[in-house]
Design an enzyme around this catalytic site. Structure first.
Site, PDB file in Angstrom:
ATOM      1  CG  ASP A 148      -1.506   1.137   0.870  1.00 44.60           C
ATOM      2  OD1 ASP A 148      -2.508   1.666   0.390  1.00 44.60           O
ATOM      3  OD2 ASP A 148      -2.458   1.551   2.966  1.00 44.60           O
ATOM      4  CG  ASP A 182      -2.857   7.643   0.517  1.00 46.11           C
ATOM      5  OD1 ASP A 182      -1.629   8.386   0.063  1.00 46.11           O
ATOM      6  OD2 ASP A 182      -2.716   6.828  -0.068  1.00 46.11           O
ATOM      7  CG  ASP A 230      -2.126   2.371   6.341  1.00 42.91           C
ATOM      8  OD1 ASP A 230      -2.361   1.965   5.315  1.00 42.91           O
ATOM      9  OD2 ASP A 230      -2.832   3.212   7.214  1.00 42.91           O
TER      10      ASP A 230
END
Length: 359
Positions: A26, A28, A226
């Site tokens: 990922d 961001d 995250d």
């Protein structure tokens, strides 16, 4: 991995970048936040690539094109080809193309990432709900400057029966100044105005996993993210392993309360975790032990954290986590919490235990 409920973070004798052939990362909250590289990301990814691991960047953010993302990563010191970037815009464009005629017009509520992805699939992006022969509406993250009127434009078309697609439904997005509304929040606006439900392509749903596999050819992938409800759940749905890093939106308390589909295979502070093995979490008489820590689920409904002395016996220890790495304590707490929760969600009080760790 399998769909069986995970009750503990897993161990790995090999460093993760050697145990897996491809990292599906990922962006961001993992590689960057607010456009700036997260600490240790650049050097960790460079080391993993130098040792032969393939890197692919898989993002639910449909705003930018793969070329723009690759250029940005290069500016941060992470050399990247556009083909190594997979976006939810690409996944939703494929989903639409499978349901409409080639050359169909699609109303775009979002940024250039959607427009480029639609053209790649032979579709025609348009800006008005009044276009004749409109076949679909697609909504993706448009950035903080997306005009409110675009949601109205989507609503006009959807209320006339035009099929609605969304790149993703992440409610929030991390940035340099904090957590901001994501595309999921914008989707809610249109849902309220229309009463309709979109077809969604992004993580954690199958269209995004399919897009990633088709574009990367990964055989032993590791999802790195995250967010529990997109990255980790997406790995669960795709039956592949995952690494949660604590640099984005998920905190330690949320991790302890994770339901089975949101429990990662591994957990680490940041992308340095790619370059190391993962310690074993072992059951013991008191509870679960990892490194210098033991986590115990008490009869009083509390998760306790104890430090182990040199002989391996559990003792109460002092404030500040002198028994070892606080991350090992979190891993032990995960095992205690997830075991008690089983297929549900842990409701034990972990506040005092987590306060000791500073995570």
């Amino acid at each position: 991995m399998t769909r069986q409920s995970r009750t503990s973070p897993a161990a790995s004798e090999q460093s993760l970048h050697q145990a897996y052939d491809t990292a599906l990362l990922d962006l961001d909250g993992v590689v960057y936040a607010g456009g700036e590289a997260i600490a240790y990301a650049v050097e960790s990814l460079a080391a993993a690539r130098a040792d032969g691991m393939h890197l692919a960047y898989v993002t639910n953010n449909a705003l930018r094109t793969p070329d723009a993302v690759a250029e940005h990563l290069g500016e941060l010191g992470i050399p990247t080809e556009a083909a190594e970037v997979i976006t939810s815009a690409q996944a939703v464009a494929r989903l639409i193309a499978e349901q409409v005629e080639p050359g169909s017009k699609v109303l775009v509520i979002g940024g250039d990432g959607l427009r480029v992805a639609l053209r790649e699939r032979g579709l025609v992006p348009v800006e008005s709900a009044e276009e004749e022969g409109l076949a679909a509406v697609v909504q993706g993250y448009g950035g903080p400057d997306l005009p409110w009127g675009r949601f109205a434009e989507a609503s006009y078309a959807i209320n006339r029966g035009v099929p609605w697609f969304a790149s993703n439904t992440d409610l929030t997005i991390p940035g340099a100044r904090g957590i901001a509304p994501g595309n999921g929040a914008a989707v809610e606006v249109v849902r309220i105005a229309t009463g309709a439900e979109p077809q969604v392509a992004g993580k954690p749903l199958p269209p995004m996993h399919r897009e990633t596999v088709l574009r990367t050819g990964a055989e032993r992938p590791l999802v790195v993210g995250d967010r529990l409800d997109t990255d980790i759940e997406g790995a669960f749905n795709g039956e592949v392993d995952s690494l949660l890093v604590l640099t984005g939106v998920t905190d330690a308390e949320q991790l302890l309360r994770a339901e089975p589909r949101h429990r990662p295979t591994y957990v680490d502070r940041d992308l340095r975790g790619l370059l190391t093995g993962q310690p074993e979490v072992e059951p013991c008489a008191e509870g679960f032990r990892c490194g210098g820590w033991t986590a115990v689920a008490t009869n009083g409904g509390v998760l306790e954290l104890r430090e182990a002395d040199e002989a391996g016996e559990a003792g109460q220890g002092g404030q500040g986590g002198q028994g070892g790495d606080p991350l090992d304590a979190l891993r032990a707490l995960c095992a205690a919490a997830w075991t008690v929760a089983g297929d549900g969600v842990c409701t034990l009080d972990a506040a005092k235990a987590l306060a000791r760790l500073g995570l």
